[in-house]
Design a protein around this motif. Structure first.
Motif, PDB file in Angstrom:
ATOM      1  N   ASN A 147       0.841  -1.194   0.000  1.00  0.00           N
ATOM      2  CA  ASN A 147       0.000   0.000   0.000  1.00  0.00           C
ATOM      3  C   ASN A 147       0.882   1.252   0.000  1.00  0.00           C
ATOM      4  OD1 ASN A 147       0.884   0.426   2.679  1.00  0.00           O
ATOM      5  ND2 ASN A 147      -0.938  -0.537   3.558  1.00  0.00           N
ATOM      6  N   ALA A 148       0.252   2.417  -0.090  1.00  0.00           N
ATOM      7  CA  ALA A 148       1.006   3.669  -0.216  1.00  0.00           C
ATOM      8  C   ALA A 148       1.923   3.911   0.981  1.00  0.00           C
ATOM      9  CB  ALA A 148       0.038   4.836  -0.395  1.00  0.00           C
ATOM     10  N   THR A 149       1.438   3.580   2.172  1.00  0.00           N
ATOM     11  CA  THR A 149       2.252   3.776   3.377  1.00  0.00           C
ATOM     12  C   THR A 149       3.500   2.925   3.330  1.00  0.00           C
ATOM     13  OG1 THR A 149       0.301   4.308   4.709  1.00  0.00           O
ATOM     14  CG2 THR A 149       2.273   3.589   5.890  1.00  0.00           C
ATOM     15  N   ASP A 150       3.323   1.661   2.976  1.00  0.00           N
ATOM     16  CA  ASP A 150       4.477   0.765   2.907  1.00  0.00           C
ATOM     17  C   ASP A 150       5.427   1.157   1.786  1.00  0.00           C
ATOM     18  OD1 ASP A 150       3.596  -0.699   5.056  1.00  0.00           O
ATOM     19  OD2 ASP A 150       2.695  -2.298   3.875  1.00  0.00           O
ATOM     20  N   GLN A 151       4.877   1.548   0.646  1.00  0.00           N
ATOM     21  CA  GLN A 151       5.732   1.984  -0.463  1.00  0.00           C
ATOM     22  C   GLN A 151       6.638   3.123  -0.031  1.00  0.00           C
ATOM     23  OE1 GLN A 151       3.499   2.959  -4.029  1.00  0.00           O
ATOM     24  NE2 GLN A 151       2.055   1.313  -3.601  1.00  0.00           N
ATOM     25  N   ALA A 152       6.029   4.131   0.597  1.00  0.00           N
ATOM     26  CA  ALA A 152       6.789   5.328   0.984  1.00  0.00           C
ATOM     27  C   ALA A 152       7.913   4.984   1.946  1.00  0.00           C
ATOM     28  CB  ALA A 152       5.848   6.356   1.603  1.00  0.00           C
TER      29      ALA A 152
END
Length: 433
Positions: A147-152
């Motif tokens: 997800n976006a949080t993990d990607q960042a």
């Protein structure tokens, strides 16, 4: 929880009048191994008795009635699932994991508890995943789309393609107990598994904002990564700002900083750098008073967290939007003997060209009895090398207030309406380095 075999498992022929053997299909085996999850006759949790239920006509040769209960199952050779390796593709954000003996768990999208997985990267930094749970793809693979949080978070520490980070840390994927259901009832933690990273983005700047009051330069972009250590991700003296008249200034003693995220970082300019930058970034908006478009250029190796083998210079197309306060005059001193008027204030800026920063005719002096005198001669330039808080006015003989300035800069002379009038001059404009 009950699981009904699917057509993935082929029908069987009786071995005798008392037995038959069914070899489960691949999909059914994965699911059943998650249901019959413990050696013996009961489940790993809750001690639920294993049972085999047969629906009506399970034996087509005898039109057999349903036989649903009392058919205990004894399980053997239950093996803990393991991870052997993983890959992470930064362009798709997919973590693909390879292992052995993976099982399905009762229910949907819950075979792998993703929050039990942790990635290790640059400098030993870790990130515990928060992405949604997933099903296994087979008994040997599963994939997680971050997800976006993990990607960042992950892309800051998995900062170089390959098996190790920029700083030399070996990438790793670890899993705590029950990451693949409660199979075996024992501890199935698996802590050391190599990760190979691909398609790490080259860091790039897209835009920036600059506040001339605070000296805060906020830079936006993509692919910003971390380097192990404090205040060292971004190298400040690799940055050059372009402003009024195409003048440029490369930062000198502004401190290096950490990235704020994978898409931004903030440099707070030193007093020296702020003083020079504020002379060429002289108007709010995206361009200067003289119409020059602002730009922020980053020389090679500005992003210390990036792979040293990758070219990261980013010199053009990085527009800067500024917030610049209006210049103000706060006070002045006048030396009647030298004929020098020194004006102090804030926010003084530079304009391209010679003797044109300050418009002399805009000033009026009030004195004895309230009488006034307005300067009427040509404008002057303020040196980019002198403090932005002072202007120099000198008398007709053209002497500077300070001998050092007299030696360094020529005097700009002009016709005076009377011998008592003041001529306004200053150090000649110089191109910023």
């Amino acid at each position: 929880y009950c699981y009904t075999l699917t057509p993935a498992t082929s029908n069987a022929t009786a071995n005798s009048s008392t037995s038959f053997t069914v070899t489960l299909g691949t999909a059914d085996k994965i699911a059943v191994n998650g249901v019959l999850n413990n050696n013996g006759t009961t489940s790993a949790t809750g001690a639920i008795a294993f049972n085999l239920a047969a629906a009506a006509n399970w034996d087509v040769t005898a039109s057999a009635p349903a036989d649903l209960t009392g058919n205990g199952v004894t399980v053997s050779n239950v093996t803990a699932p393991t991870i052997t390796s993983a890959t992470y593709d930064a362009s798709t954000n997919v973590l693909a994991v390879t292992g052995a003996n993976l099982v399905g768990a009762p229910g949907a999208n819950n075979d792998i508890t993703v929050s039990k997985l942790t990635l290790t990267g640059e400098g030993g930094a870790i990130h515990v995943l928060t992405s949604s749970d997933v099903e296994v793809t087979s008994a040997t693979t599963f994939s997680v789309t971050l997800n976006a949080t993990d990607q960042a978070a992950v892309e800051q520490i998995l900062n170089k393609s390959g098996a190790t980070s920029t700083g030399g840390t070996t990438y790793n994927l670890s899993a705590v107990d029950d990451w693949n259901s409660v199979v075996t009832g024992g501890d199935i933690a698996d802590t050391t598994n190599a990760v190979t990273v691909s398609n790490v983005a080259v860091p790039a700047i897209t835009s920036a904002t600059y506040n001339a009051t605070t000296g805060s330069l906020v830079v936006m972009g993509m692919g910003f990564t971390a380097l192990n250590g404090a205040a060292n991700d971004i190298v400040a003296n690799k940055f050059t700002l372009t402003g009024e008249g195409g003048s440029t200034f490369t930062l000198t003693d502004t401190s290096n900083v950490e990235i704020t995220s994978g898409t931004s970082f903030t440099l707070v300019l030193s007093a020296t750098d702020k003083s020079y930058v504020n002379q060429v970034i002289n108007k709010s908006g995206s361009g200067s008073t003289g119409g020059s478009t602002y730009n922020l250029a980053a020389a090679e190796d500005w992003a210390a967290g990036a792979d040293a083998a990758v070219a990261v210079a980013d010199t053009t197309g990085n527009g800067l939007t500024s917030t610049v306060p209006a210049p103000t005059v706060t006070s002045a001193t006048y030396d009647a003997n030298a004929g020098t008027l020194v004006v102090t204030g804030a926010g003084f800026t530079h304009r391209a060209g010679a003797t044109n920063d300050i418009i002399a005719s805009a000033f009026t002096i009030t004195g004895q009895g309230g009488s006034t005198f307005s300067l009427t001669i040509r404008p002057m330039s303020r040196s980019a090398r002198t403090p932005v808080s002072r202007w120099f006015f000198v008398h007709r003989q053209g002497r500077f207030a300070h001998p050092a300035q007299q030696q360094r800069h020529p005097v700009v002379k002009g016709a005076l309406p009377t011998t008592s009038a003041l001529q306004m001059i200053g150090p000649m404009a110089q191109t910023l380095r």
